[in-house]
Motif scaffolding. Sequence first.
Motif, PDB file in Angstrom:
ATOM      1  N   ALA A  21       0.871  -1.180   0.000  1.00  0.00           N
ATOM      2  CA  ALA A  21       0.000   0.000   0.000  1.00  0.00           C
ATOM      3  C   ALA A  21       0.905   1.227   0.000  1.00  0.00           C
ATOM      4  O   ALA A  21       1.831   1.326   0.819  1.00  0.00           O
ATOM      5  N   HIS A  22       0.663   2.144  -0.905  1.00  0.00           N
ATOM      6  CA  HIS A  22       1.613   3.226  -1.163  1.00  0.00           C
ATOM      7  C   HIS A  22       1.510   4.412  -0.208  1.00  0.00           C
ATOM      8  O   HIS A  22       2.519   4.916   0.267  1.00  0.00           O
ATOM      9  N   CYS A  52      -3.805  -5.764  -9.416  1.00  0.00           N
ATOM     10  CA  CYS A  52      -3.609  -4.543 -10.210  1.00  0.00           C
ATOM     11  C   CYS A  52      -2.422  -3.707  -9.762  1.00  0.00           C
ATOM     12  O   CYS A  52      -2.435  -2.499  -9.918  1.00  0.00           O
ATOM     13  N   GLY A  53      -1.415  -4.317  -9.204  1.00  0.00           N
ATOM     14  CA  GLY A  53      -0.193  -3.575  -8.926  1.00  0.00           C
ATOM     15  C   GLY A  53      -0.105  -2.915  -7.576  1.00  0.00           C
ATOM     16  O   GLY A  53       0.829  -2.181  -7.315  1.00  0.00           O
ATOM     17  N   GLY A  54      -1.058  -3.118  -6.701  1.00  0.00           N
ATOM     18  CA  GLY A  54      -0.975  -2.584  -5.348  1.00  0.00           C
ATOM     19  C   GLY A  54      -2.134  -1.688  -4.985  1.00  0.00           C
ATOM     20  O   GLY A  54      -2.965  -1.324  -5.809  1.00  0.00           O
ATOM     21  N   PHE A  67      -3.707   0.751  -8.065  1.00  0.00           N
ATOM     22  CA  PHE A  67      -2.876   1.062  -9.224  1.00  0.00           C
ATOM     23  C   PHE A  67      -3.335   0.204 -10.394  1.00  0.00           C
ATOM     24  O   PHE A  67      -2.813  -0.870 -10.638  1.00  0.00           O
ATOM     25  N   ASP A  68      -4.321   0.663 -11.113  1.00  0.00           N
ATOM     26  CA  ASP A  68      -4.923  -0.134 -12.182  1.00  0.00           C
ATOM     27  C   ASP A  68      -4.021  -0.332 -13.396  1.00  0.00           C
ATOM     28  O   ASP A  68      -4.267  -1.218 -14.200  1.00  0.00           O
ATOM     29  N   LYS A  69      -2.984   0.464 -13.565  1.00  0.00           N
ATOM     30  CA  LYS A  69      -2.178   0.352 -14.780  1.00  0.00           C
ATOM     31  C   LYS A  69      -0.862  -0.371 -14.556  1.00  0.00           C
ATOM     32  O   LYS A  69      -0.057  -0.482 -15.456  1.00  0.00           O
ATOM     33  N   GLU A  70      -0.633  -0.852 -13.391  1.00  0.00           N
ATOM     34  CA  GLU A  70       0.612  -1.559 -13.081  1.00  0.00           C
ATOM     35  C   GLU A  70       0.416  -3.057 -13.298  1.00  0.00           C
ATOM     36  O   GLU A  70      -0.703  -3.556 -13.274  1.00  0.00           O
TER      37      GLU A  70
END
Length: 113
Positions: A21-22, A52-54, A67-70
Amino acid sequence: MATRSTIGYETPDGGYVGCHAHYDGYPEHMGPILSEMLPADVAIMVNRGLTCGGIRTVEEDRDHTFFDKEPPNEPITQWPSCDRDYSYRKRLDGTLEWINSSGLEVNIYEPKK
Protein backbone atom coordinates in the motif's frame (compact mmCIF):
# COMPACT_ATOMS: atom_id res chain seq x y z
CA MET A 1 3.72 11.89 1.58
CA ALA A 2 4.20 8.23 0.75
CA THR A 3 4.42 6.24 3.97
CA ARG A 4 4.52 2.78 2.46
CA SER A 5 3.08 -0.25 4.18
CA THR A 6 2.15 -3.86 3.67
CA ILE A 7 -1.44 -4.79 4.46
CA GLY A 8 -2.34 -8.42 4.83
CA TYR A 9 -4.58 -10.99 6.41
CA GLU A 10 -4.25 -14.26 8.25
CA THR A 11 -5.30 -17.34 6.30
CA PRO A 12 -7.18 -20.29 7.89
CA ASP A 13 -3.99 -22.38 7.87
CA GLY A 14 -2.12 -19.67 9.83
CA GLY A 15 -0.40 -18.21 6.79
CA TYR A 16 -0.28 -14.60 5.61
CA VAL A 17 -1.19 -12.87 2.35
CA GLY A 18 -0.18 -9.24 1.97
CA CYS A 19 -0.03 -6.46 -0.59
CA HIS A 20 1.90 -3.19 -0.92
CA ALA A 21 0.00 0.00 0.00
CA HIS A 22 1.61 3.23 -1.16
CA TYR A 23 0.16 6.15 0.84
CA ASP A 24 -0.64 6.94 4.49
CA GLY A 25 0.71 3.72 5.97
CA TYR A 26 1.30 5.14 9.45
CA PRO A 27 -0.68 3.56 12.34
CA GLU A 28 -2.66 6.72 13.13
CA HIS A 29 -4.26 6.46 9.69
CA MET A 30 -4.34 2.71 8.99
CA GLY A 31 -5.09 1.54 12.53
CA PRO A 32 -8.63 2.91 12.90
CA ILE A 33 -9.63 1.91 9.36
CA LEU A 34 -8.22 -1.62 9.33
CA SER A 35 -9.35 -2.37 12.89
CA GLU A 36 -12.96 -1.60 11.93
CA MET A 37 -12.87 -3.72 8.78
CA LEU A 38 -13.89 -7.36 8.89
CA PRO A 39 -11.17 -9.89 8.07
CA ALA A 40 -13.06 -10.83 4.90
CA ASP A 41 -13.15 -7.18 3.77
CA VAL A 42 -9.40 -6.82 4.30
CA ALA A 43 -8.89 -10.00 2.26
CA ILE A 44 -11.04 -8.62 -0.58
CA MET A 45 -9.09 -5.34 -0.61
CA VAL A 46 -5.69 -7.08 -0.51
CA ASN A 47 -6.63 -9.55 -3.24
CA ARG A 48 -7.87 -6.72 -5.45
CA GLY A 49 -4.58 -4.90 -4.88
CA LEU A 50 -2.63 -7.98 -5.88
CA THR A 51 -4.39 -8.12 -9.24
CA CYS A 52 -3.61 -4.54 -10.21
CA GLY A 53 -0.19 -3.58 -8.93
CA GLY A 54 -0.98 -2.58 -5.35
CA ILE A 55 -3.19 -0.45 -3.15
CA ARG A 56 -2.82 3.30 -3.64
CA THR A 57 -4.96 4.51 -0.69
CA VAL A 58 -7.10 3.04 2.07
CA GLU A 59 -9.98 5.24 3.16
CA GLU A 60 -12.56 5.15 5.95
CA ASP A 61 -15.49 5.12 3.57
CA ARG A 62 -14.07 2.05 1.78
CA ASP A 63 -13.37 4.17 -1.25
CA HIS A 64 -9.96 2.55 -1.63
CA THR A 65 -7.93 3.24 -4.75
CA PHE A 66 -5.64 0.87 -6.62
CA PHE A 67 -2.88 1.06 -9.22
CA ASP A 68 -4.92 -0.13 -12.18
CA LYS A 69 -2.18 0.35 -14.78
CA GLU A 70 0.61 -1.56 -13.08
CA PRO A 71 1.35 -5.25 -13.56
CA PRO A 72 -0.04 -7.64 -10.93
CA ASN A 73 1.94 -8.06 -7.71
CA GLU A 74 3.15 -11.29 -6.20
CA PRO A 75 1.57 -11.78 -2.78
CA ILE A 76 3.74 -11.09 0.24
CA THR A 77 3.64 -14.27 2.31
CA GLN A 78 6.10 -13.43 5.09
CA TRP A 79 4.78 -11.91 8.31
CA PRO A 80 6.05 -9.53 9.34
CA SER A 81 7.30 -8.02 6.12
CA CYS A 82 9.67 -5.27 7.21
CA ASP A 83 10.65 -3.98 3.77
CA ARG A 84 8.05 -1.17 4.06
CA ASP A 85 7.66 1.49 6.76
CA TYR A 86 4.87 -0.51 8.45
CA SER A 87 3.25 -3.93 8.12
CA TYR A 88 -0.29 -4.85 9.17
CA ARG A 89 -1.98 -8.20 9.68
CA LYS A 90 -5.71 -8.62 10.16
CA ARG A 91 -6.18 -11.78 12.20
CA LEU A 92 -9.15 -14.11 11.71
CA ASP A 93 -10.37 -13.18 15.20
CA GLY A 94 -10.58 -9.51 14.08
CA THR A 95 -7.43 -8.35 15.88
CA LEU A 96 -5.16 -5.97 13.98
CA GLU A 97 -1.41 -6.39 14.47
CA TRP A 98 1.21 -3.97 13.19
CA ILE A 99 4.96 -3.60 13.22
CA ASN A 100 7.33 -0.86 12.08
CA SER A 101 10.23 -1.39 9.70
CA SER A 102 12.74 -1.89 12.49
CA GLY A 103 10.82 -5.08 13.31
CA LEU A 104 11.47 -4.85 17.01
CA GLU A 105 8.01 -5.49 18.38
CA VAL A 106 4.60 -6.59 17.10
CA ASN A 107 1.85 -4.27 18.35
CA ILE A 108 -1.87 -4.89 18.74
CA TYR A 109 -3.89 -1.90 17.55
CA GLU A 110 -6.19 -0.67 20.30
CA PRO A 111 -8.77 1.93 19.20
CA LYS A 112 -8.71 5.14 21.24
CA LYS A 113 -11.79 5.66 23.36
